[in-house]
Enzyme design. Structure first.
Site, mmCIF file in Angstrom:
data_model
loop_
_atom_site.group_PDB
_atom_site.id
_atom_site.type_symbol
_atom_site.label_atom_id
_atom_site.label_comp_id
_atom_site.label_asym_id
_atom_site.label_seq_id
_atom_site.Cartn_x
_atom_site.Cartn_y
_atom_site.Cartn_z
ATOM 1 N N ARG A 140 8.361 -22.795 -29.237
ATOM 2 C CA ARG A 140 7.495 -23.251 -28.153
ATOM 3 C C ARG A 140 7.131 -22.078 -27.253
ATOM 4 O O ARG A 140 7.820 -21.060 -27.253
ATOM 5 C CB ARG A 140 8.113 -24.400 -27.361
ATOM 6 C CG ARG A 140 9.348 -24.032 -26.584
ATOM 7 C CD ARG A 140 9.831 -25.208 -25.726
ATOM 8 N NE ARG A 140 11.105 -24.890 -25.116
ATOM 9 C CZ ARG A 140 11.811 -25.717 -24.364
ATOM 10 N NH1 ARG A 140 11.382 -26.940 -24.135
ATOM 11 N NH2 ARG A 140 12.946 -25.339 -23.835
ATOM 12 N N ASN A 178 5.148 -26.255 -18.354
ATOM 13 C CA ASN A 178 6.570 -26.564 -18.253
ATOM 14 C C ASN A 178 7.345 -25.259 -18.188
ATOM 15 O O ASN A 178 7.189 -24.390 -19.052
ATOM 16 C CB ASN A 178 7.037 -27.352 -19.486
ATOM 17 C CG ASN A 178 8.409 -27.963 -19.276
ATOM 18 O OD1 ASN A 178 8.576 -28.840 -18.424
ATOM 19 N ND2 ASN A 178 9.397 -27.503 -20.033
ATOM 20 N N GLU A 179 8.156 -25.107 -17.168
ATOM 21 C CA GLU A 179 9.013 -23.920 -17.047
ATOM 22 C C GLU A 179 8.271 -22.643 -17.463
ATOM 23 O O GLU A 179 8.643 -21.966 -18.431
ATOM 24 C CB GLU A 179 10.287 -24.086 -17.877
ATOM 25 C CG GLU A 179 11.197 -25.178 -17.364
ATOM 26 C CD GLU A 179 12.532 -25.224 -18.097
ATOM 27 O OE1 GLU A 179 12.619 -24.692 -19.210
ATOM 28 O OE2 GLU A 179 13.485 -25.793 -17.548
ATOM 29 N N GLU A 338 14.552 -31.783 -13.834
ATOM 30 C CA GLU A 338 15.399 -31.961 -15.020
ATOM 31 C C GLU A 338 16.829 -31.594 -14.674
ATOM 32 O O GLU A 338 17.072 -30.588 -13.999
ATOM 33 C CB GLU A 338 14.989 -31.005 -16.151
ATOM 34 C CG GLU A 338 13.663 -31.231 -16.790
ATOM 35 C CD GLU A 338 13.399 -30.176 -17.884
ATOM 36 O OE1 GLU A 338 14.346 -29.559 -18.401
ATOM 37 O OE2 GLU A 338 12.217 -29.979 -18.196
ATOM 38 N N TRP A 346 21.793 -25.854 -26.079
ATOM 39 C CA TRP A 346 21.342 -24.468 -26.225
ATOM 40 C C TRP A 346 22.392 -23.434 -25.844
ATOM 41 O O TRP A 346 22.092 -22.244 -25.756
ATOM 42 C CB TRP A 346 20.057 -24.235 -25.444
ATOM 43 C CG TRP A 346 19.991 -24.904 -24.097
ATOM 44 C CD1 TRP A 346 19.386 -26.093 -23.815
ATOM 45 C CD2 TRP A 346 20.549 -24.444 -22.859
ATOM 46 N NE1 TRP A 346 19.533 -26.401 -22.484
ATOM 47 C CE2 TRP A 346 20.234 -25.406 -21.882
ATOM 48 C CE3 TRP A 346 21.286 -23.323 -22.493
ATOM 49 C CZ2 TRP A 346 20.643 -25.277 -20.550
ATOM 50 C CZ3 TRP A 346 21.697 -23.192 -21.164
ATOM 51 C CH2 TRP A 346 21.368 -24.166 -20.215
ATOM 52 N N GLU A 386 16.292 -30.231 -30.339
ATOM 53 C CA GLU A 386 17.057 -30.733 -29.195
ATOM 54 C C GLU A 386 17.768 -32.052 -29.497
ATOM 55 O O GLU A 386 18.103 -32.804 -28.584
ATOM 56 C CB GLU A 386 16.136 -30.854 -27.977
ATOM 57 C CG GLU A 386 15.679 -29.471 -27.530
ATOM 58 C CD GLU A 386 14.818 -29.460 -26.272
ATOM 59 O OE1 GLU A 386 14.953 -28.521 -25.483
ATOM 60 O OE2 GLU A 386 14.013 -30.387 -26.110
ATOM 61 N N LYS A 387 18.018 -32.314 -30.781
ATOM 62 C CA LYS A 387 18.604 -33.628 -31.115
ATOM 63 C C LYS A 387 20.052 -33.757 -30.664
ATOM 64 O O LYS A 387 20.571 -34.863 -30.576
ATOM 65 C CB LYS A 387 18.451 -33.938 -32.601
ATOM 66 C CG LYS A 387 19.048 -32.937 -33.554
ATOM 67 C CD LYS A 387 18.726 -33.331 -34.987
ATOM 68 C CE LYS A 387 19.139 -32.266 -35.982
ATOM 69 N NZ LYS A 387 18.430 -30.989 -35.782
HETATM 70 C C1 GAL Z 1 14.370 -27.209 -20.328
HETATM 71 C C2 GAL Z 1 13.026 -27.689 -20.830
HETATM 72 C C3 GAL Z 1 13.109 -29.028 -21.509
HETATM 73 C C4 GAL Z 1 14.289 -29.075 -22.439
HETATM 74 C C5 GAL Z 1 15.535 -28.777 -21.653
HETATM 75 C C6 GAL Z 1 16.802 -28.851 -22.478
HETATM 76 O O1 GAL Z 1 14.409 -25.822 -20.276
HETATM 77 O O2 GAL Z 1 12.103 -27.781 -19.777
HETATM 78 O O3 GAL Z 1 11.915 -29.250 -22.214
HETATM 79 O O4 GAL Z 1 14.105 -28.139 -23.450
HETATM 80 O O5 GAL Z 1 15.448 -27.472 -21.154
HETATM 81 O O6 GAL Z 1 17.936 -28.540 -21.686
#
Ligand code: GAL
Length: 722
Positions: A140, A178-179, A338, A346, A386-387
């Site tokens: 992404r 986004n970010e 978020e 991650w 991200e599952k």
């Molecule tokens: C953020 C992002 C989200 C998602 C999340 C996972 O950095 O904006 O889309 O990836 O992390 O922790």
């Protein structure tokens, strides 16, 4: 607006900053559309699921008390399956469904990641790294921020989305991208190089001025024609790139993405009066959020616990990042866009949150100024990278502890409607500047151990562990709202910031400056005449030379009884040779060994009492401290808390000692004070205040014990307005 608080814990009259106009346009407008409730919900990715799942989603959102979801953030590939062909059918249907369910929408303009067809068609739009490697698609945010094709396509998509949904009653705000810069904070391609030159031509009158700023007489680097100027493509393992060139490239890279935001936000604002934001990432090195935050209708942020920091470190990080976000919002309420209900995906190892942790985390954000607590994401993904990331609705469904906790949090947040719009008034600010961060972490410096965040994090944490709340402030900004300004690390300092901090101290404020601050000017040129050039007069010290310590070395300090009852202490990381001190400077610690025995390690310059800012809050005499080494934690805590106490600043509430793992913060409006007490520790904490716990609706008697793991939000009336 001036209010006179009553009850223990608040000892002085406060003046709340008047941000009413900005608040009304941004977070206030959102809260109003949510019926005065705290925002609760998260990223919702319905396109990952069959439509038959959607009614269940909406029903469960209602059950949990969700009132806001972010939609469409990564939907570009579905919304535009081919150049200029837009397919909005599925988005129409889910927005309608959400609206029928009473759930509001934070609608994205979906510009965060172009589809494969786009990147395939325009390979020149993909980012190039410092080594010249071009990124591929399939992850992404892999685009070059300067790409004209990307910018044009993102603009067209933004127009199409906003034209279609601006008047939909479910849509209450706009989520741009986004970010920004999470994965593409800088690009070194030829298009970026041309954009960099344009940026430089705006910054400098001519090439000669740029040459002077970059110090290009050094190492045969002088430029004679603009096309010769490039991004710093030389990786550090080959040789050192020109530091001012690196610094300008960091500035350019932040500005270039900000330009992308500005362009998309302008298209939205032309079409819709709703608040516009993009989500920040706290202390993200590569974006100068002081500049970015000026462009937000409301400031929003994402925060995740970092497992490697340990539980206490991650909890502190949460508090510190929330303090930064509140400061970026000029102390007005902000939106937590978020965080996670439990594990992320991650980190190398991704622990789950223990029972109660999510609640404590979310309510801490609210206590530190958030008027909303949103998550990534609503329903846990079944496929994709991200599952294994937690969600509000886990893979295992509703018969789970996590789901029950999510529903309970929804109930908690509904009970906090009264808190929305209230502010936090803080007396301590930490001077923080992204440009100084970029500067201090450039290569070929005296010590790799001196970086920005270690110092900032340490000072904030030591005060937080004693119950003090800190804001962050840009050093050029008006400091008059504060009594104490801490400067843990401000390597690069503008003339304006230096004058600002000096005026603050001579006017009665207390300033505490850490080593390797005020060393260079805005172009990364040394301020000559002795270190720290920007603060030499303010601190009354003149340093001749640095001698950083090796990783396993320490230095012994002899400490004056005015600073501590313990006569010996230890320093690490840094020493320097302070040759001269001004007559008004008190030397409070000296080096005993290493390279500069007998020379000052801690100094304090006193200023006479300044004129009172107003008759009710007479100021103490000003002071300017200098710390020429990394003090051990006990001494640094003693010094910082002592400086605060001397300036009339106290912990949030009166406790004999601040319990380990206890966190408290205050919000207030002109009638009511809300004390958020969060107990991450293992022992009960008696809370010295009276009022009503909004979370339980029960009366809170003076000294009621907050059990381990629990949270209380005690609302107490104020006498006001004066
Ligand atoms: C953020 C992002 C989200 C998602 C999340 C996972 O950095 O904006 O889309 O990836 O992390 O922790």
């Amino acid at each position: 607006m001036t209010v006179t608080p009553t009850g223990p814990g608040l000892r002085h009259t406060i003046t709340l900053p008047d941000r009413s106009e900005h608040y009304a346009r941004g977070m206030g407008a959102l809260t109003e559309r949510l019926g005065g409730r705290v925002a609760f919900g998260g990223d919702y990715n319905p396109e990952q699921w069959p439509e038959s799942v959607w009614p269940e989603d909406v029903a469960l959102m209602r059950q949990a008390g969700v009132n806001l979801v972010s939609l469409g953030i990564f939907s570009w590939a579905l919304l535009e399956p081919g150049p200029g062909q837009y397919e909005f059918g599925w988005l129409d249907r889910i927005i309608d469904l959400l609206h029928e369910g009473g759930i509001a929408v934070d609608l994205a303009n979906a510009s965060a990641t172009p589809p494969p067809w786009f990147s395939h068609r325009y390979p020149q739009s993909l980012l190039v790294d410092q080594n010249g490697g071009r990124r591929s698609y399939g992850g992404r945010q892999g685009f070059c921020p300067s790409s004209p094709e990307y910018r044009a396509a993102a603009a067209a998509l933004t127009r199409a989305i906003v034209d279609r949904y601006a008047s939909h009653p479910a849509v209450v705000m706009w989520h741009v991208h986004n970010e920004y810069g999470n994965h593409n904070w800088s690009c070194y391609c030829d298009i970026s190089a041309a954009a960099f030159r344009t940026w430089l031509q705006r910054r400098y009158a001519d090439l000669s001025e740029m040459n002077d700023a970059w110090g290009t007489t050094f190492w045969s680097q002088r430029y004679y024609d603009w096309p010769e100027v490039l991004p710093p493509r030389t990786p550090a393992y080959q040789t050192f790139a020109n530091p001012a060139q690196q610094l300008d490239f960091a500035r350019f890279s932040s500005d270039e993405l900000l330009d992308c935001y500005r362009a998309e936000a302008a298209l939205i604002r032309d079409r819709s009066p709703l608040p516009v934001t993009t989500n920040f990432m706290g202390f993200w090195k590569w974006m100068d959020y002081w500049r970015w935050s000026q462009e937000m209708d409301l400031v929003s942020n994402d925060h995740y616990r970092i497992a490697a920091m340990g539980s206490a470190g991650a909890t502190h990080d949460l508090a510190m990042v929330a303090d930064l976000t509140r400061s970026l919002a000029d102390d007005a309420p902000w939106l937590l866009m978020e965080h996670s209900t439990s594990a992320v995906n991650w980190q190398p190892r991704n622990p789950a949150k223990a029972a109660g942790q999510m609640r404590r985390d979310s309510l801490t954000h609210v206590g530190r100024g958030a008027d909303g607590a949103l998550f990534f994401q609503w329903r846990a993904s079944r496929a994709g990278a991200e599952k294994y990331h937690s969600a509000m609705l886990p893979h295992a469904g509703t018969g789970t502890q996590r789901w029950r906790e999510v529903c309970d949090l929804g109930t908690d947040l509904q009970s906090l409607s009264a808190v929305t719009g209230s502010r936090t008034k803080v007396d301590i600010a930490i001077a923080f500047d992204w440009h100084a961060w970029w500067g201090v972490e450039l290569d070929s410096h005296p010590s790799v151990a001196v970086d920005q965040m270690t110092a900032v994090r340490r000072w904030h944490r030591l005060l937080w562990e004693q119950g003090y709340t800190c804001d962050f402030v840009h050093p050029d900004r008006d400091l008059s709202a504060y009594r104490v300004v801490l400067v843990p690390g401000l390597y690069l300092c503008t003339d304006g910031a230096a004058a600002n901090l000096a005026a603050f101290a001579t006017g009665g404020g207390t300033v505490v400056v850490g080593y390797f601050s005020g060393i260079v000017d805005v172009d990364d040129h040394i301020r000559l005449g002795g270190y720290p050039g920007a603060f030499r007069d303010l601190l009354g010290v003149r340093s001749e030379e640095f001698s950083p310590l090796l990783a396993d070395e320490g230095v012994t300090l002899e400490v004056a009884s005015d600073l501590s009852a313990t006569p010996r202490a230890a320093g690490s990381t840094w020493t320097e040779l302070i040759g001269e001190v001004a007559p008004d400077v008190q030397v409070l610690a000296t080096f005993v060994d290493r390279v500069y025995p007998g020379r000052p390690a801690v100094t304090r310059m006193a200023f006479p009492a300044g004129p009172a800012a107003d008759s009710e809050s007479a100021r103490t005499a000003g002071a300017a401290w200098y710390l020429a080494t990394e003090l051990n934690s006990e001494l640094l805590t003693e010094l910082l808390t002592g400086a605060c106490e001397a300036a009339g600043v106290s912990p949030v509430i009166d406790l004999p000692t601040w319990p380990i793992g206890f966190d408290a913060m205050v919000r207030q409006d002109d009638r009511t004070r809300y004390l958020f007490a969060v107990n991450h520790g293992t022992a009960g904490v008696p809370i010295p205040c009276t009022g009503t716990d909004l979370l339980t609706g029960k009366a809170w008697a003076e000294g009621t014990v907050l059990p381990p793991g629990q949270v209380a939000v005690v609302s107490s009336p104020l006498i006001g307005p004066a």
